[in-house]
Motif scaffolding. Structure first.
Motif, PDB file in Angstrom:
ATOM      1  N   ALA A  75       0.807  -1.224   0.000  1.00 52.30           N
ATOM      2  CA  ALA A  75       0.000   0.000   0.000  1.00 52.30           C
ATOM      3  C   ALA A  75       0.834   1.266   0.000  1.00 52.30           C
ATOM      4  O   ALA A  75       0.563   2.180  -0.767  1.00 52.30           O
ATOM      5  CB  ALA A  75      -0.944   0.004   1.204  1.00 52.30           C
ATOM      6  N   ILE A  76       1.848   1.354   0.882  1.00 50.58           N
ATOM      7  CA  ILE A  76       2.519   2.655   1.036  1.00 50.58           C
ATOM      8  C   ILE A  76       3.715   2.790   0.080  1.00 50.58           C
ATOM      9  O   ILE A  76       3.666   3.629  -0.823  1.00 50.58           O
ATOM     10  CB  ILE A  76       2.899   2.917   2.506  1.00 50.58           C
ATOM     11  CG1 ILE A  76       1.681   2.726   3.422  1.00 50.58           C
ATOM     12  CG2 ILE A  76       3.493   4.297   2.682  1.00 50.58           C
ATOM     13  CD1 ILE A  76       0.599   3.780   3.347  1.00 50.58           C
ATOM     14  N   MET A  97      -3.008   1.066  -2.850  1.00 49.39           N
ATOM     15  CA  MET A  97      -3.815   1.181  -1.630  1.00 49.39           C
ATOM     16  C   MET A  97      -4.933   0.141  -1.601  1.00 49.39           C
ATOM     17  O   MET A  97      -5.220  -0.444  -0.559  1.00 49.39           O
ATOM     18  CB  MET A  97      -4.428   2.583  -1.531  1.00 49.39           C
ATOM     19  CG  MET A  97      -3.421   3.686  -1.472  1.00 49.39           C
ATOM     20  SD  MET A  97      -2.536   3.704   0.067  1.00 49.39           S
ATOM     21  CE  MET A  97      -3.302   5.059   0.886  1.00 49.39           C
ATOM     22  N   GLY A 128      -3.559  -3.317  -0.744  1.00 55.02           N
ATOM     23  CA  GLY A 128      -3.129  -3.329   0.649  1.00 55.02           C
ATOM     24  C   GLY A 128      -4.317  -3.392   1.590  1.00 55.02           C
ATOM     25  O   GLY A 128      -4.319  -4.157   2.561  1.00 55.02           O
TER      26      GLY A 128
END
Lengths: 313, 298
Positions: free
Chosen positions: A270-271, A276, A279
């Motif tokens: 995600a990061i 996103m 994740g």
């Protein structure tokens, strides 16, 4: 008295009266806590589930894509490996933490000199920031300068330094050891509080009836400890299953994803990865496991109390 | 639960149970020896952290001539590097600001919430208390992704506010639960007397309940401070520039450079970052233990 004052300070008095109304005051008192929890806990929880059904990327709102994220995750060998790792990590670490933690609690329950001081330093690993103590473990697991290898080789047990974090199973064992190290104090101190509420007369009565030490432990200590044990177990399982810091600090999921937990994989996708939606789907996939673990450890162990119908206190 | 433990504990401390039956050699083998091993294992990483901080690189990387367990030529070079050639002081300052602000916000809102739930007894107070407890069971690992999108959306990314506003999500449930236990242990009659004497409910909270709940407030405060100081995943996800980082994130992301690990300065960072909570802990041990076990027992 009230009438005389009432005329002079009518607006203020009515405001104070309004503030003293139980319902108005309740709402006002609950407002900050509930406001913060709804905005930054309940809403994100729902938003996370929703994001799992979208293809959101960093800086770009996503569109609804149904269960595509979950379908692709089911074919994703790294995700499946992370589920396996998470289960192994949680089960092995929990068993060790509770076995050793209960032992330590029983040891601390003896009367001895400096008891309060010993109890205080036992809790130290739990108080110190996890990431910082994990760094110390990382340094102790160094392939070339590990102090553990140094001691083992001086004792003549190994002839080559152990590669703690280079091999999948060795790395798993290493991070589990670090997690157990940090978890033992929490379990031990909580169980010690439970042990201290058991009256010594119960042990004396059991001993007079001819119970040996093991029978006293099995039939007096364990049942009396069950209510507190089930709560501590619930917390411990929950926080071990969703662990992130320790893995991120020591291995970042390596080698060959062998120590990736679901939380670290969700973070990585995600990061830094920017996915996103994917994740969030991984993070959401943890929820059923958590609900199951909570219900199992809480109701499974607190069976007696729950059956007697006194669980509402 | 609280009443019960209070009632039972004196009996325990007065009597040593059947301990007098055990002989000294027996106790050494069954109690002192295992306990010594436990303490050795639990404390060794801190010893290791501390001696690495004061060692020079050549000592660290030469295990043949220098025993790794001793310091031959103590040096402050690692700490000097940390304090004057990295952003470490800024990280300490950020962590302090974030931890203090989120602790104040959380304790204040928890006091009000716990008072309303235990004393005002509005409709649904029981359910609200249970929901707040359940909120404690929601781990940050499943919240940080949606929170990250919210933080971007609210334009809080890379600011202290992102952390000050999100930390209460795991602090408020804990503090509220803890304070509910304390408020319940305060006799209701005291408040009834004050009500009859004409005090408003807020006056009762401020002048009667809070002074009696000071140990609970201290417990909640120091525990919240420690939890915020230790927090990692939100700080990692919501902060990007070096000067805004907190100590745990800064040490891990900025001090690890490439493949050469500067273990001396890394351990110095870990040691200095642990000291504030360790000091706080040493002054308030009993409060820590009571808040830890109190929250579990309720």
């Amino acid at each position: 008295m009230a009438v005389a004052l009432g005329r002079q300070a009518a607006p203020r008095r009515s405001f104070v009266e309004l503030l003293d109304d139980r319902r108005v005051l309740s709402v006002l008192c609950m407002l900050p806590a509930v406001g913060l929890l709804v905005t930054f806990l309940a809403y994100p929880l729902g938003l996370g589930v929703w994001l799992g059904f979208t293809d959101t990327k960093i800086g770009r709102p996503g569109v609804f894509i149904g269960i595509d994220n979950y379908i692709s995750l089911f074919d994703d060998s790294v995700f499946l490996l992370s589920v396996y790792n998470t289960l192994v990590y949680t089960i092995v670490a929990t068993i060790l933490k509770f076995g050793l933690g209960l032992w330590l609690a029983l040891l601390l329950n003896n009367s001895m000199p400096f008891k309060a001081f010993i109890r205080a330093i036992v809790l130290l690993p739990y108080i110190i920031p996890t990431v910082l103590s994990a760094l110390a473990f990382w340094w102790m697991y160094d392939p070339q300068f590990s102090v553990i290898s140094y001691v083992l080789s001086k004792m003549g047990l190994i002839d080559r330094y152990v590669d703690f974090l280079g091999q999948p199973n060795a790395a798993r064992a290493s991070v589990i050891a670090a997690n157990v190290w940090r978890g033992i104090p929490f379990v031990a101190i909580c169980l010690l509080a439970g042990l201290q509420t058991i009256s010594p007369s119960l042990y004396e009565a059991a001993a007079l009836d001819g119970a040996n030490p093991w029978q006293r432990f099995r039939n007096v200590t364990v049942p009396m400890l069950m209510p507190i044990l089930s709560v501590v177990l619930t917390f411990s399982v929950l926080f071990t299953f969703t662990d992130f810091q320790l893995i991120y600090a020591i291995t970042r999921g390596g080698p060959l994803n062998a120590t990736h937990l679901m939380a670290t994989l969700a973070f990585q996708r995600a990061i830094p990865g920017g996915q996103m939606g994917e994740g969030a789907a991984i993070a959401t996939a943890m929820i059923p496991f958590l609900v199951f673990a909570t219900v199992f450890s809480y109701y499974g162990l607190q069976r007696r109390k729950w059956q007697q119908g006194s669980a509402d206190d | 639960m609280t009443d019960k433990s209070v009632a039972v504990q004196p009996a325990v401390s007065d009597s040593t149970g059947m301990a007098y039956l055990a002989t000294v050699p027996h106790r050494v083998v069954t109690v002192y020896l295992p306990l010594a091993i436990f303490l050795l294992v639990l404390l060794f990483p801190f010893y290791w952290m501390a001696i690495t901080t004061f060692k020079s690189n050549e000592e660290l990387l030469n295990q043949r001539e220098f025993s790794p367990f001793l310091v031959y030529h103590a040096t402050l070079a690692n700490i000097e590097k940390l304090l004057f050639r990295t952003s470490y002081p800024e990280w300490l300052f950020n962590t302090m600001v974030v931890a203090v602000s989120s602790t104040c916000i959380s304790v204040a809102s928890s006091v009000l919430a716990a008072y309303a739930i235990t004393r005002l007894r509005f409709r649904g107070a029981q359910v609200t208390g249970l929901l707040i407890f359940l909120a404690y069971l929601v781990p940050p690992s499943i919240l940080f992704i949606p929170l990250a999108t919210m933080v971007y959306g609210l334009d809080l990314y890379d600011t202290n506010w992102a952390l000050i506003l999100t930390y209460p999500t795991f602090l408020i449930p804990f503090c509220t639960w803890l304070l509910m236990g304390y408020f319940k242990s305060i006799p209701y009659e005291l408040e009834e007397c004050a009500l009859i004497d004409g005090a408003t409910r807020l006056q009762i909270l401020w002048k009667i309940t809070l002074p009696l709940a000071v140990p609970g407030l201290i417990s909640a405060g120091i525990f919240s401070f420690t939890l915020s100081w230790n927090e990692f995943i939100y700080a990692l996800a919501f902060i990007s520039s070096s000067e805004n980082k907190t100590v745990p994130v800064g040490v891990l992301t900025q001090l690890v450079e490439g493949d050469v690990y500067h273990w001396g300065s890394l351990m110095a960072g870990a040691l200095l970052g642990s000291l504030p909570v360790a000091l706080l802990y040493s002054f308030f041990v009993e409060y820590y233990v009571s808040s830890l076990t109190g929250a579990v027992k309720e």
